[in-house]
Design an enzyme around this catalytic site. Structure first.
Site, PDB file in Angstrom:
ATOM      1  N   GLY A  28       0.835  -1.199   0.000  1.00  0.00           N
ATOM      2  CA  GLY A  28       0.000   0.000   0.000  1.00  0.00           C
ATOM      3  C   GLY A  28       0.860   1.236   0.000  1.00  0.00           C
ATOM      4  CD  GLN A  50       3.661   5.737   2.635  1.00  0.00           C
ATOM      5  OE1 GLN A  50       2.630   5.212   2.233  1.00  0.00           O
ATOM      6  NE2 GLN A  50       4.725   5.030   2.999  1.00  0.00           N
ATOM      7  CB  CYS A  54       6.150   1.731   6.725  1.00  0.00           C
ATOM      8  SG  CYS A  54       5.562   3.324   6.119  1.00  0.00           S
ATOM      9  CG  LEU A  55       6.745   1.051   0.408  1.00  0.00           C
ATOM     10  CD1 LEU A  55       5.986   1.422  -0.866  1.00  0.00           C
ATOM     11  CD2 LEU A  55       7.885   0.104   0.085  1.00  0.00           C
ATOM     12  CD  GLU A  83      -0.772   2.148   3.060  1.00  0.00           C
ATOM     13  OE1 GLU A  83      -0.402   3.338   3.025  1.00  0.00           O
ATOM     14  OE2 GLU A  83       0.025   1.190   3.127  1.00  0.00           O
TER      15      GLU A  83
HETATM   16 ZN   LIG Z   1       3.439   3.034   5.458  1.00  0.00          ZN
END
Ligand SMILES: [Zn+2]
Length: 185
Positions: A46, A51, A89-90, A132
């Site tokens: 996600g 982000q 998490c990215l 998210e």
């Molecule tokens: Zn994240």
């Protein structure tokens, strides 16, 4: 459609609650396309608009071969059941910590065209939707850990090679040393 750079832990935009989407226009659909492309390029489950530095309540997901997006999500929990398992998490790349989440969720919102959408998810999909939606409130998954886990996570974040790269430390010179490096003497 373009892959965009992902904002990392420490960027204030990740701590800023996002605004509801008002205009369901071409710009919103471009945002969804950028989120989708960036998420897929990074093999993420996600990605939320903050982000990418955009303060709007939009996220995309790619879970169990279901690819989609949700605008202005509102979550409901049909029961009390919980799950515990690794989450990442990215914006906190390479680090995973066991995080408690609700097992089942109903997410209501809109498509990028303004049509009402409902996602009924459990397990990984439920985890993704909660993660998210947290992003849209300026909340990161490490905030959901118990105090001990959070301490461990913060230590790992501070030791990560990407940490603080975006904001190099400011070199502070003592006000008492007008010529600290001895130059020009
Ligand atoms: Zn994240």
């Amino acid at each position: 459609m373009t892959v965009q750079p992902i904002r990392l832990f420490g960027d204030p935009v990740l701590r800023t609650p996002a605004d509801p989407v008002v205009d369901f226009d071409a710009e919103l659909r471009k945002l969804v396309a950028d989120l989708t492309d960036t998420m897929r390029e990074q093999s993420g489950a996600g990605l939320a608009a903050p982000q990418l530095g955009v303060g709007l309540r939009v996220f995309t997901f790619d879970v169990d071969d279901v690819l989609g997006h949700l605008v202005n999500p509102v979550l409901e929990f049909p029961d009390e059941e919980e799950q515990d398992g690794p989450e990442g998490c990215l914006s906190i790349p390479g680090l995973y910590f066991d995080t408690k989440r609700r097992q089942n969720v109903i997410a209501k919102g809109f498509s990028a065209f303004g049509d009402p959408v409902q996602i009924v998810g459990s397990g990984l999909m439920a985890r993704c939707v909660q993660h998210e939606t947290d992003h849209l409130d300026g909340v990161l998954f490490v905030d959901r850990l118990d105090p001990e886990g959070r301490k461990e996570a913060m230590k790992a974040i501070r030791q990560a090679e990407w940490y603080d790269q975006a904001a190099p430390p400011v070199v502070k010179l003592s006000p008492h040393l007008s010529n600290p490096f001895g130059l020009g003497r």
